[in-house]
Motif scaffolding. Structure first.
Motif: not given
Lengths: 703, 703
Positions: B659-682
């Motif tokens: 949520l801090g990406w709103n004002v500054v980017y870092t990739d230390q602990v900040a992450r996007s979260v995604a659904l894996d296509v393999r779970a969708l398929h299963a």
């Protein structure tokens, strides 16, 4: 808790058909929260043919108990058993709980007196007598004083009066302000510090229906708990004054009375004062409550341990939110305000019609309006630093502030101290300050971090005080550092600093002591501004308005509630609203039906003890009932008694329309909600198998 | 919904160790939400050895879909199947539900295309091309114009550009503002109005873990849904541009890209603008969200029907609350502000070092600071009347306001209208305005009553507008009267008033039309003030600051998000924080374990379909994963693709630090979260038995 006395409970819907009923300055129906030295004798006699004597009042007064700073309760056995609401002692239940023994979830029953659990920081007060000291207080005020100086003089006189006491440390005196300044009465109490938990049901039984049913009727809540007072020798208190349970209960339309310590009503306020509540104070208070409710709820949902730690705080916040929502909704009805405008205009016309009255009292309203306008200018900061919405409000911070303030105040003559540090108040203060109740780092960090964030939200991140408080760190990091480094979790450390005085406090490197020291000058400055610029005018103006009211209309309303013992009265009576009739009583069978309606999911889940007892219980036994007698925050735990002074119920709530009682009384649909003694008896017998308690409660004892 | 684009999701804890990483005006790590006509070519080549050609970008661009005004999505079959998040379409699911068929609770699967459900007011946009029109827009501004007049001139030019389109009503044009005013790009879309629901899982599967797990990781949420685009003949859209699912999925540390429509970031703001967000705007927005969350939660708890009606609104509010809490917490970290102060000082020193630069751009910061100070003075009212916190925000009121405003705007030349009533916007407007989605009186009354009470809370009960709005009644009574008497629930009535113009609207006695007419002059007045006193300066100042940045540092950041299609990139990568390592992927087995941990109680309850499928599912199949590619509100539903342009995931969230990406980017602990296509398929295979869909999604098709 900053809002502990606001214990009543909401309103999705609040359409109050009150305006039509208003006539100025007359007591309406069963209106009134009457001081025991000013009972509604004529109404009792004329309307209810009830003429109790002095002995009746004496016994009733000495059977009533105030718990801590706000809760109501009553003695119900000659061995010191005290009945109150579960929600009045829920914070004590939390403090007595451990990760292994959760008294809120599982309830508690002492197998015998030796198993009773001493509450860690709860005291109890029984009122011994009341004396009118208005003349003495006002004699200290001379005509040449400014309002601030007059207020100061009154405060000093009050401190003197409270300090005068026999050489008996269990006697506690308190001057009660009536009509916001028209009268001062000295209340003298016996104080008990050994209060033990005897029985409490499971939270889900006590608050069945949770936030959904709170402030609603019909209800099926066993919102009760039993404590016992012990004397200074550690023996159960023996008393002749207590309310005997009447297991015949009470019938529909029967006359009943309620005794308790309602904290505050606003019925006598001027229109501009009500506008201030509507537009400034209540929105600010509600804003903080909504914020905190969301924060606490999301924490509680994270797991059972978080729920154990934060649930009690959440319940308090939800309850206050429902109550204040109802108060605000009443004031948001333009018709209510219009009726108050009309009342006020009549009174002011009456005053204006007499030149002497006009000269004496005519400017009271405008002076108050001006003082309110000034107060608006610093309300936000005052409220954040000292008020109900105080931002820094963790347990450790409160302890640190008491130590910092007491160290400064003890240097002053008693009458010049902040009132909570006067000699008369030190024993109750020490009980709380030296409480061995565990202090959890997680709770402290959360409360403090939330408070610091609130300071930024309300004052801005560049405010000099905010910058100093944060010391360069974000709220949560700063809070963690303060709490982890704080030595005040140790009671002995607190005692050392308390006894060590200013030098010890100044030398302390405890980070929480340093924070409290940092914040204190600004907090004191705004408290002083409040007292000098608002409170002083308020007292003076309301004293004049009360005098004007008596002169113009020949009578006074009963005084607004102000935390002291009051008697209200009325009848047990159901409600008809919009064609739908709700009978006065619910029955035990209804509990099981309502739970089934919701598939037994929280907050409509049954405690295992109730599931087991289902077949043993008579489903037709009355459970809860409603009555027209007034109650308000602080009345929780109030006994409902009949003419014979016997206990027939226990007030634990009011319904949504009754939240309007804060500003105007009506008995059309507004009701207090009480637990029936017959349900209490059935539950103790068949659900909790508390045979010894049942025997103690129901034995007819010789005087 | 006023905050619909803020779809990401809170923070009990938010300690961001960001400050140490900051260096001014350099793109850090995998930073950037890049417009497709300004891709990070050098970074792709140098860091990832990835050199996609024009055709690659073309195909990717035409495979992306914007849903309605804010959601992201993508085409995933040649027959127009569109993949997005469940929470992006949850409001459509509510609208398609009835008391008998609750699509949110039970989910939905069309047995075949004939069973697909047409969404009642959802359109979809595929981007055809982008053209830089900065020069054209700025040519309309001459040096002698005041900021307000310059702003007006730009707006007119933009309207003209958007109106220029081939004679094809399915083409939609929109000028996107970049760098808050430094550049203007014309985006041309094909618009689809026949969008049908194909499949949606149960809410409890889509948002498993609810508010507790929202913005957290590890996660086990199947936050996905499938729609289908239909062409103007009612046939499924045939397209060559779509993302083929890659059932090999993606591996740890693999390079991936995300495409979507992030609504708004604040990375390029001046320090004083960030302070404004911290001290004024975010606290106001959060205050309204906390308030509404408590209100909606208490209503939902009253019973299943209330829950059906209000749950979707509650979920949106909770989600926004978590997101804005995170944005605010970032700004409440004094170190973040300090680092921004330092950056800004460097840039201003650089400008000051060159007299010509100083003359051209030197006063941009102060002008903006002054405009912000002016805006503070009317922010509360502007926000209540027009902003994200608009008080009167019920569906019927919005309809009434559109009708009232359109009647006035249609009289004006296109370029002079309020932008939402320009010819280019009328078709999307009509889709929503004439939506047949049912309008429930209970919801309308609640929303409107709450909004009216909010007006009193924020503006005071004696404010002339408030007095007129209430018309002598309390909020709930007034709301009930307005809603019950409102004829706009009937779509034909709306059409009549829309077509009838000013005369028809003026003659209408509909109470909601009258209310909207009453409020409109004041709302317009404050909107105009906002545009003239703040927005005009803002555009101008940020254009100058962007130019200064380029001059001083020789490069620009990627522009802040502003609702248009953007590409971000990064790697699939777990997180190590405080010694605790969270792997990049979760597995399906983890879902069952986490549910069991909480005893299967909400929000950790399993849908019956998942309980049944438990034994058929391979517990080691990857479920959700985290990646360093940026995302923010509006990115919900974004496809995650690999170099080959194949779909490997579906973004549905970011974690708290992100949520801090709103004002500054870092990739230390900040992450996007995604659904894996393999779970969708299963899940589609074993839980939902959607064999035809699986075949459609996985068939390798000839070009």
């Amino acid at each position: 808790m900053p809002i502990a006395a606001t214990r009543f409970r909401f309103a999705v819907t609040l359409i109050l058909p009150l305006a039509a009923l208003l006539t100025p300055f007359e007591v309406r129906g069963d209106e009134g929260l009457w001081p025991l030295n000013q009972p509604p004798t004529e109404i009792f006699r004329d309307k209810y043919q009830f003429t109790p004597g002095e002995a009746w009042y004496q016994k009733v007064q000495r059977s009533c108990v105030r718990l801590g700073r706000g809760g109501s309760a009553s003695l119900v056995s000659r061995n010191g058993l005290v009945l109150t609401n579960h929600h009045v002692v829920s914070d004590q239940l939390r403090k007595l709980s451990t990760p292994e023994r959760d008294l809120l979830t599982d309830g508690f029953l002492a197998a015998d007196p030796s198993q009773e659990l001493r509450c860690q920081d709860l005291d109890a007060y029984v009122l011994l007598g009341i004396r009118d000291v208005t003349a003495e207080v006002n004699a200290s005020v001379t005509a040449d004083l400014t309002p601030a100086a007059a207020n100061e003089a009154r405060r000093k006189k009050i401190a003197e009066l409270e300090a005068q006491r026999p050489d008996d440390s269990s006697i506690h005196s308190n001057v009660v302000t009536l009509y916001r300044g028209a009268a001062y009465h000295l209340y003298r109490y016996r104080r008990y510090t050994d209060v033990r938990l005897v029985w409490a049901p499971e939270l889900r039984a006590a608050s069945f229906g949770g936030d959904v049913d709170n402030f609603e009727y019909p209800r099926y809540a066993l919102d009760a708990a039993l404590l016992r007072l012990y004397d200074e020798n550690g023996a159960p208190l023996h008393t002749r004054d207590f309310f005997q349970l009447n297991l015949e209960g009470v019938g529909e339309n029967e006359f009943v009375m309620v005794l308790g310590n309602p904290s505050r009503t606003q019925r006598g306020l001027t229109v501009d004062h009500l506008r201030f509540l509507r537009d400034v104070e209540y929105p600010a208070v509600l804003g903080s409550l909504w914020r905190r409710e969301v924060q606490l709820r999301t924490i509680c949902e994270r797991g059972p341990e978080q729920e154990r730690l934060f649930r009690s705080e959440l319940l308090g916040v939800q309850n206050s939110r429902k109550a204040v929502s109802g108060y605000l909704a009443t004031l948001q009805d333009p018709r209510i305000i219009a009726s108050k405008v009309e009342d006020e205009a009549k009174l002011r016309q009456g005053v204006a019609g007499n030149p002497q009255w006009q000269a004496q009292w005519g400017d009271a309203w405008d002076r108050l309006t001006n003082a309110l306008a000034a107060y608006r200018g610093f309300f936000a900061r005052q409220n954040l630093l000292n008020g109900r919405g105080a931002a820094l409000d963790s347990r450790l911070f409160r302890i640190a502030r008491h130590l910092v303030r007491y160290a400064a105040e003890r240097e002053k003559p008693d009458a010049e101290r902040l009132e909570e540090y006067r000699e008369a108040e030190l024993e109750p203060l020490k009980l709380r300050l030296f409480s061995p109740a565990p202090i959890e780092d997680d709770v402290e960090i959360e409360d403090l971090a939330s408070g610091m964030a609130l300071l930024i939200e309300r004052l801005g991140g560049d405010d000099p005080l905010v910058v100093q408080v944060l010391d360069g760190r974000p709220p949560r990091e700063r809070a963690a550092e303060l709490v982890r480094g704080c030595g005040l979790k140790d009671v002995e450390t607190r005692k050392r600093l308390f006894d060590g005085g200013a030098a010890a406090v100044a030398a302390s490197q405890d980070p929480m002591i340093r924070l409290a020291t940092l914040v204190d000058p600004e907090a004191r400055k705004f408290r002083k501004r409040y007292e000098d610029e608002f409170e002083s005018v308020e007292r003076d103006a309301y004293a004049q308005i009360a005098a004007a009211q008596f002169a113009v209309f020949g009578r006074q309303r009963p005084p607004d509630a102000s935390g002291s013992l009051r008697l209200s009265f009325g009848t047990v009576c159901g409600v008809t609203e919009g064609g739908r009739t709700v009978p006065a009583f619910t029955q035990i069978g209804g509990l099981f039906e309502r739970s089934a309606q919701f598939g037994g999911t929280p907050p409509f889940d049954l405690a295992p003890s109730w599931q087991r007892a289902q077949s043993a219980l008579d489903r037709t036994v009355p459970f809860d009932f409603v009555l027209t007698a007034e109650a308000i925050g602080g009345n929780s735990g109030s006994p409902v008694i009949n003419r014979a002074g016997e206990l027939v119920g226990l007030v634990f709530d009011i319904n949504v329309p009754a939240l309007g009682w804060n500003v105007v009384y009506t008995d059309q649909v507004a009701r207090s909600v009480a637990l029936d003694v017959r349900a209490l008896h059935a539950a103790l017998t068949h659900v909790y198998h508390a045979d010894a308690l049942v025997a103690e409660l129901t034995r007819e004892l010789p005087e």
